[in-house]
Design a protein around this motif. Structure first.
Motif, PDB file in Angstrom:
ATOM      1  N   UNK A 147     -10.630 -19.928  16.843  1.00  0.00           N
ATOM      2  CA  UNK A 147     -10.804 -20.835  17.485  1.00  0.00           C
ATOM      3  C   UNK A 147      -9.025 -20.448  18.021  1.00  0.00           C
ATOM      4  N   UNK A 148      -8.504 -19.983  17.491  1.00  0.00           N
ATOM      5  CA  UNK A 148      -6.897 -20.000  17.657  1.00  0.00           C
ATOM      6  C   UNK A 148      -6.487 -19.414  19.803  1.00  0.00           C
ATOM      7  N   UNK A 149      -7.370 -19.262  20.036  1.00  0.00           N
ATOM      8  CA  UNK A 149      -7.395 -18.823  21.297  1.00  0.00           C
ATOM      9  C   UNK A 149      -8.026 -19.459  22.556  1.00  0.00           C
ATOM     10  N   UNK A 150      -8.539 -20.976  21.551  1.00  0.00           N
ATOM     11  CA  UNK A 150      -9.571 -22.178  22.615  1.00  0.00           C
ATOM     12  C   UNK A 150      -8.406 -23.534  21.960  1.00  0.00           C
ATOM     13  N   UNK A 151      -9.167 -24.367  23.083  1.00  0.00           N
ATOM     14  CA  UNK A 151      -8.354 -25.455  22.876  1.00  0.00           C
ATOM     15  C   UNK A 151      -9.564 -26.257  21.656  1.00  0.00           C
ATOM     16  N   UNK A 152      -8.759 -26.632  20.509  1.00  0.00           N
ATOM     17  CA  UNK A 152      -9.198 -27.405  19.548  1.00  0.00           C
ATOM     18  C   UNK A 152      -9.130 -29.053  19.982  1.00  0.00           C
ATOM     19  N   UNK A 153     -10.594 -29.605  19.481  1.00  0.00           N
ATOM     20  CA  UNK A 153      -9.902 -30.644  19.396  1.00  0.00           C
ATOM     21  C   UNK A 153     -10.114 -31.757  18.190  1.00  0.00           C
ATOM     22  N   UNK A 154      -9.852 -32.549  17.546  1.00  0.00           N
ATOM     23  CA  UNK A 154      -9.924 -33.657  16.141  1.00  0.00           C
ATOM     24  C   UNK A 154      -8.997 -35.271  16.586  1.00  0.00           C
ATOM     25  N   UNK A 155      -9.439 -35.785  15.337  1.00  0.00           N
ATOM     26  CA  UNK A 155      -9.543 -36.726  15.623  1.00  0.00           C
ATOM     27  C   UNK A 155      -7.797 -37.442  14.552  1.00  0.00           C
ATOM     28  N   UNK A 156      -6.845 -37.539  15.083  1.00  0.00           N
ATOM     29  CA  UNK A 156      -5.572 -37.937  14.296  1.00  0.00           C
ATOM     30  C   UNK A 156      -5.546 -38.283  12.189  1.00  0.00           C
ATOM     31  N   UNK A 157      -5.206 -37.395  11.893  1.00  0.00           N
ATOM     32  CA  UNK A 157      -5.140 -38.324  10.596  1.00  0.00           C
ATOM     33  C   UNK A 157      -6.436 -37.929   9.374  1.00  0.00           C
ATOM     34  N   UNK A 187      -7.166 -36.979  18.755  1.00  0.00           N
ATOM     35  CA  UNK A 187      -7.613 -38.363  19.371  1.00  0.00           C
ATOM     36  C   UNK A 187      -7.066 -39.417  18.638  1.00  0.00           C
ATOM     37  N   UNK A 188      -6.803 -40.241  18.672  1.00  0.00           N
ATOM     38  CA  UNK A 188      -6.867 -41.884  18.209  1.00  0.00           C
ATOM     39  C   UNK A 188      -8.269 -42.033  18.077  1.00  0.00           C
ATOM     40  N   UNK A 189      -8.795 -41.970  17.840  1.00  0.00           N
ATOM     41  CA  UNK A 189     -10.039 -41.918  17.171  1.00  0.00           C
ATOM     42  C   UNK A 189     -11.328 -40.577  17.862  1.00  0.00           C
ATOM     43  N   UNK A 190     -12.634 -40.337  16.670  1.00  0.00           N
ATOM     44  CA  UNK A 190     -13.127 -38.913  17.189  1.00  0.00           C
ATOM     45  C   UNK A 190     -14.474 -39.383  18.591  1.00  0.00           C
ATOM     46  N   UNK A 208     -13.821 -31.605  29.943  1.00  0.00           N
ATOM     47  CA  UNK A 208     -13.198 -29.684  29.857  1.00  0.00           C
ATOM     48  C   UNK A 208     -11.468 -29.754  29.574  1.00  0.00           C
ATOM     49  N   UNK A 209     -11.162 -30.838  28.612  1.00  0.00           N
ATOM     50  CA  UNK A 209      -9.864 -31.138  28.233  1.00  0.00           C
ATOM     51  C   UNK A 209      -9.929 -30.399  26.753  1.00  0.00           C
ATOM     52  N   UNK A 210     -10.623 -30.191  25.914  1.00  0.00           N
ATOM     53  CA  UNK A 210     -11.136 -29.559  24.379  1.00  0.00           C
ATOM     54  C   UNK A 210     -12.107 -28.839  25.263  1.00  0.00           C
TER      55      UNK A 210
END
Length: 241
Positions: A121-131, A148-151, A161-163
């Protein structure tokens, strides 16, 4: 099995055995319905535990960071459903497991992302949930995560296409994808098996928690727990909450 209204007082008032419970929106484990009630696997299990253990409790739906912080700072306060990790083990007194939660790396069905491990995943934009424990785990493996502030927002980010990849729970991401109407998700791979529990401030009275743990063990042994899981997934998995 009934559901709980936000802020509802449960069972008979017992001042010595009262708890403040905080939770977040994390379907299908805990979420708020259109009518303002709390529902989900963990909510229904908690309802049963409090009833049998005769514990007076108030449940509040809060942003995750605040819910987690209050359980760390306020005796008599617990937060659920909390992933039980080695880093958190000594911070709380635990009742669980309430649910099992496998972590996955998701993409949209038609995505051409090719990854078989977190290292890929190092070469991709990864999205997750803060904390969230999922994002913290991935970041701890050296993978940058756009949080993001919520999932639920990650469903929108993926569609826009932001992640490229969304790291989340096995049930949570597909649930929110349906809610947002972004189409089907595809799991690239699973990368961790976890349990989520009730995490209580360590100075919380032990007796009510012991009674709750005893009832939870009984529910898992006699089939009541499995019936709750099946009912929630069948009745809520395809609807808008």
């Amino acid at each position: 099995m009934g559901v709980l209204a936000a802020g509802m007082l449960l069972a008979a008032p017992l001042a010595a055995d009262s708890l403040m419970l905080t939770t977040e929106s994390y379907p299908p484990f805990n979420f708020e319905t259109e009518t303002g009630e709390l529902d989900g696997i963990s909510i229904r299990v908690m309802d049963a535990l409090l009833d049998v253990a005769q514990v007076d409790a108030e449940i509040r739906l809060l942003p995750w960071s605040r819910a987690y912080a209050e359980a760390q700072s306020d005796p008599g306060t617990c937060v659920f459903s909390t992933t039980r990790t080695s880093e958190r083990e000594d911070l709380f007194t635990w009742v669980g497991p309430l649910v099992e939660n496998q972590w996955h790396a998701f993409v949209l069905e038609g995505s051409d992302v090719d990854a078989q491990s977190l290292e890929d995943l190092e070469r991709y934009r990864v999205g997750g949930y803060r904390d969230d424990a999922v994002a913290l785990f991935v970041e701890g493996r050296g993978i940058p995560v756009d949080t993001a502030p919520n999932d639920r927002l990650n469903a929108r980010k993926l569609a826009a296409n932001r992640i490229d990849v969304w790291v989340s729970g096995e049930h949570l991401a597909p649930w929110y994808a349906r809610q947002e109407g972004i189409g089907e998700l595809r799991s690239l791979f699973a990368f961790n098996d976890t349990v989520m529990s009730l995490a209580c401030h360590p100075e919380t009275a032990r007796a009510p928690l012991d009674r709750m743990q005893e009832e939870l063990d009984a529910m898992r042994a006699d089939g009541r727990y499995a019936a709750i899981v099946e009912d929630v997934l069948d009745s809520n998995g395809e609807r808008n909450d």
